[in-house]
Enzyme design. Structure first.
Site, short mmCIF file in Angstrom:
data_model
loop_
_atom_site.label_atom_id
_atom_site.label_comp_id
_atom_site.label_asym_id
_atom_site.label_seq_id
_atom_site.Cartn_x
_atom_site.Cartn_y
_atom_site.Cartn_z
N ASP A 22 0.79 -1.39 0.22
CA ASP A 22 0.20 0.04 -0.10
C ASP A 22 0.85 1.53 0.25
O ASP A 22 -0.35 1.98 -0.81
CB ASP A 22 -0.80 0.08 1.14
CG ASP A 22 -1.72 -1.43 1.34
OD1 ASP A 22 -1.78 -1.80 0.33
OD2 ASP A 22 -1.91 -1.48 2.17
N PRO A 43 8.27 -8.57 -6.03
CA PRO A 43 8.16 -9.60 -6.81
C PRO A 43 6.18 -10.25 -6.72
O PRO A 43 5.99 -10.67 -7.70
CB PRO A 43 8.60 -10.89 -5.29
CG PRO A 43 9.75 -10.29 -4.69
CD PRO A 43 9.44 -8.92 -4.37
N ASP A 249 -23.94 38.53 14.14
CA ASP A 249 -24.94 38.51 14.62
C ASP A 249 -24.62 38.18 16.13
O ASP A 249 -23.65 38.36 16.46
CB ASP A 249 -25.69 37.11 14.79
CG ASP A 249 -26.62 36.73 13.18
OD1 ASP A 249 -26.90 38.36 12.92
OD2 ASP A 249 -27.49 36.00 12.68
N LYS A 271 -29.99 40.74 17.28
CA LYS A 271 -30.58 41.30 18.85
C LYS A 271 -30.55 40.45 19.61
O LYS A 271 -30.12 38.30 18.83
CB LYS A 271 -31.99 41.73 18.15
CG LYS A 271 -32.97 40.48 17.64
CD LYS A 271 -34.67 41.16 17.88
CE LYS A 271 -35.11 39.69 16.98
NZ LYS A 271 -36.62 40.54 17.00
N ASP A 304 -27.86 28.97 9.28
CA ASP A 304 -27.30 29.36 7.97
C ASP A 304 -28.21 30.48 7.00
O ASP A 304 -29.00 30.72 7.91
CB ASP A 304 -28.39 28.15 7.17
CG ASP A 304 -28.03 27.94 5.62
OD1 ASP A 304 -26.96 27.66 4.70
OD2 ASP A 304 -28.44 28.40 4.97
N THR A 332 -27.37 24.42 9.95
CA THR A 332 -28.68 24.96 10.55
C THR A 332 -29.08 24.52 11.53
O THR A 332 -28.29 23.02 12.25
CB THR A 332 -30.22 25.05 10.17
OG1 THR A 332 -30.87 26.13 9.98
CG2 THR A 332 -30.17 23.73 9.37
N MET A 384 -36.99 29.58 17.60
CA MET A 384 -36.95 30.52 18.03
C MET A 384 -38.72 30.42 18.80
O MET A 384 -39.31 31.77 18.78
CB MET A 384 -37.20 32.12 17.75
CG MET A 384 -35.57 32.38 16.78
SD MET A 384 -35.83 33.51 15.98
CE MET A 384 -36.50 32.71 14.03
#
Length: 479
Positions: A22, A43, A249, A271, A304, A332, A384
């Site tokens: 990997d 190999p 805000d 506010k 949002d 949100t 709210m």
């Protein structure tokens, strides 16, 4: 300085990777991205390298390592599991004056592979001189978040027009101002908005002007999410670091504001819980004033911008006045509070839809379709609404919502002081008063809220015990 930093042009030049696992596959892929002609010797090849071989992208030497493999190679990477073999490869390379890197073994290496941030043609490489590769990767992650993906297309565009820019602005100072405008102005904004043709047209028009274009202002409407700084998007973080002015805000957390550019002007607008506030018209005026002065403005909103955030009004105002803008979404409150409260907003057995509702004033309550909101097998996410729980409960009960409908009332969602109150609709106002739940808080109402007692994982859980319905009891029994 232990290492000499350089960027090697390996385009169409041979490079060798010894190893078939990997790690070798990751190193081979990176060399291929740089345009090298890659030979892999081992190999046996792992699945990723076998796929590259089938695609014809690598040459394969299917045997044990041989010293002559290094002949003609510009550089070699030893990625085998044997330190003894890696040491032999390194010694062969040093004897041939070839650059050799032994993975995770700086003592054997003549060059280090740095942690890379790719905004081609811009590359940022970070090295700890092989002493702390994990730290280098962590620094890469931090710097990665600050570099806009639009930088790559912007540099490619500038590269194509480099000769014309030099010819148009022979004076070095004028040329610098032009490149500043190119980086900060409408060309970059158009590329971020996925308008490459318009961006190129803007550049061509600027080259036709006699004077270097002046910097023009812009506004980014940025969602700050629910409050946890870790939930900011990378794009929001970049905007905060580029802003000249931030109009935020009141509920934006200090931890988020601390991530902004140190010399940015920060103005609190909005506010908190019905207190003094900045009228929307005044916010519009501030956006216009600073953008017209050529500043980059961030209008930072909780959650949002387009979910109960008046983002649409502000965008319409900016468009009306010809101000360039972009919108950077945020998580949100409904999504964040539900996730932190252990409440799936939808569930194939209990809720096939979600309604986002605001209840911050009586006018909001009077305009809602209560018959539809009272239907079962749907989830209500009420923003709210802490001050209107009595009215909200009364209207839902009056329109047929059962009193035993589960709820989860989540205060300070995603913040260290989060509390999740659970119960049933009939007891909602009484329980909220008893536990003194305050704004900001989001109410989730519906059958899915009954997952909260069993799946809740963040903050304090309040409410009746044991769980009040079949969902929680079934989950508890299964555990």
């Amino acid at each position: 300085m232990q290492l000499y930093p350089l960027f090697a042009d390996l385009s169409n030049r041979p490079a060798l990777v010894v190893g078939g696992g990997d790690v070798a596959a990751r190193k081979a892929s990176m060399l291929l991205r740089a345009g090298a002609r890659v030979t892999v010797g081992a190999p046996v090849l792992g699945p990723e390298l076998r796929e590259l071989l089938q695609q014809g992208r690598i040459t394969y030497r299917a045997c044990a390592y041989q010293s002559e493999w290094l002949d003609g190679m510009w550089l070699t990477i030893a990625a085998t599991r044997s330190r003894r073999l890696n040491a032999r490869i390194a010694a062969d390379g040093h004897a041939r004056q070839r650059l050799v890197n032994v993975v995770d073994d700086p003592a054997l290496s003549s060059f280090q592979v740095p942690a890379v941030i790719d905004r081609s043609p811009l590359l940022v490489a970070i090295s700890s001189s092989g002493t702390a590769p994990v730290l280098a990767r962590r620094l890469r992650e931090r710097i990665e978040s600050l570099l806009d993906p639009a930088l790559g297309p912007l540099l490619q565009l500038a590269q194509r027009y480099r000769a014309r820019i030099r010819a148009r602005h022979a004076d070095l100072g004028a040329r610098r101002r032009f490149y500043d405008w190119l980086h900060d102005g409408p060309v970059s904004a158009l590329l971020r908005a996925a308008h490459p043709m318009r961006a190129e047209q803007q550049l061509v028009a600027a080259l036709a002007d006699r004077e270097p274009p002046r910097g023009s202002g812009s506004v980014a409407l940025v969602g700050a999410g629910p409050g946890d700084p870790g939930l900011l998007t990378l794009r929001a973080l970049r905007a905060l670091n580029e802003a000249d002015v931030i109009l935020h805000d009141e509920l934006i957390s200090p931890q988020i504001l601390e991530l902004a550019r140190r010399d940015a002007l920060q103005l609190a607008v909005g506010k908190r819980g019905g207190g003094t506030h900045t009228p929307q018209e005044a916010i519009h005026a501030l956006l216009l004033e600073h953008a017209q002065a050529g500043r980059r403005v961030v209008r930072l909103k909780g959650g949002d911008p387009f979910v109960f955030g008046r983002g649409g009004e502000e965008l319409a105002f900016l468009r009306e006045h010809g101000i360039a803008y972009e919108v950077i979404p945020g998580i949100t409150a409904a999504l964040a509070c539900a996730a932190h409260g252990g409440v799936p907003l939808t569930h194939r057995d209990h809720a096939h839809s979600v309604r986002l509702v605001t209840a911050h004033c009586q006018h909001s309550l009077d305009t809602l379709d209560w018959v539809e909101l009272a239907r079962e097998r749907q989830t209500l996410a009420v923003y709210m609404g802490v001050g209107k729980l009595e009215e909200l409960t009364g209207k839902l009960l009056a329109h047929g919502r059962p009193s035993d409908t589960p709820f989860a009332l989540i205060e300070n969602g995603s913040l260290p002081g989060q509390r999740t109150l659970v119960g049933t609709l009939g007891d909602l106002p009484k329980l909220a008063r008893h536990h003194a739940v305050c704004a900001p808080a989001l109410l989730i109402l519906g059958e899915v809220a009954d997952f909260a007692p069993a799946l809740h994982w963040y903050g304090e859980l309040l409410g009746p015990t044991p769980p009040h319905s079949g969902i929680s009891n079934a989950l508890a029994d299964a555990a």
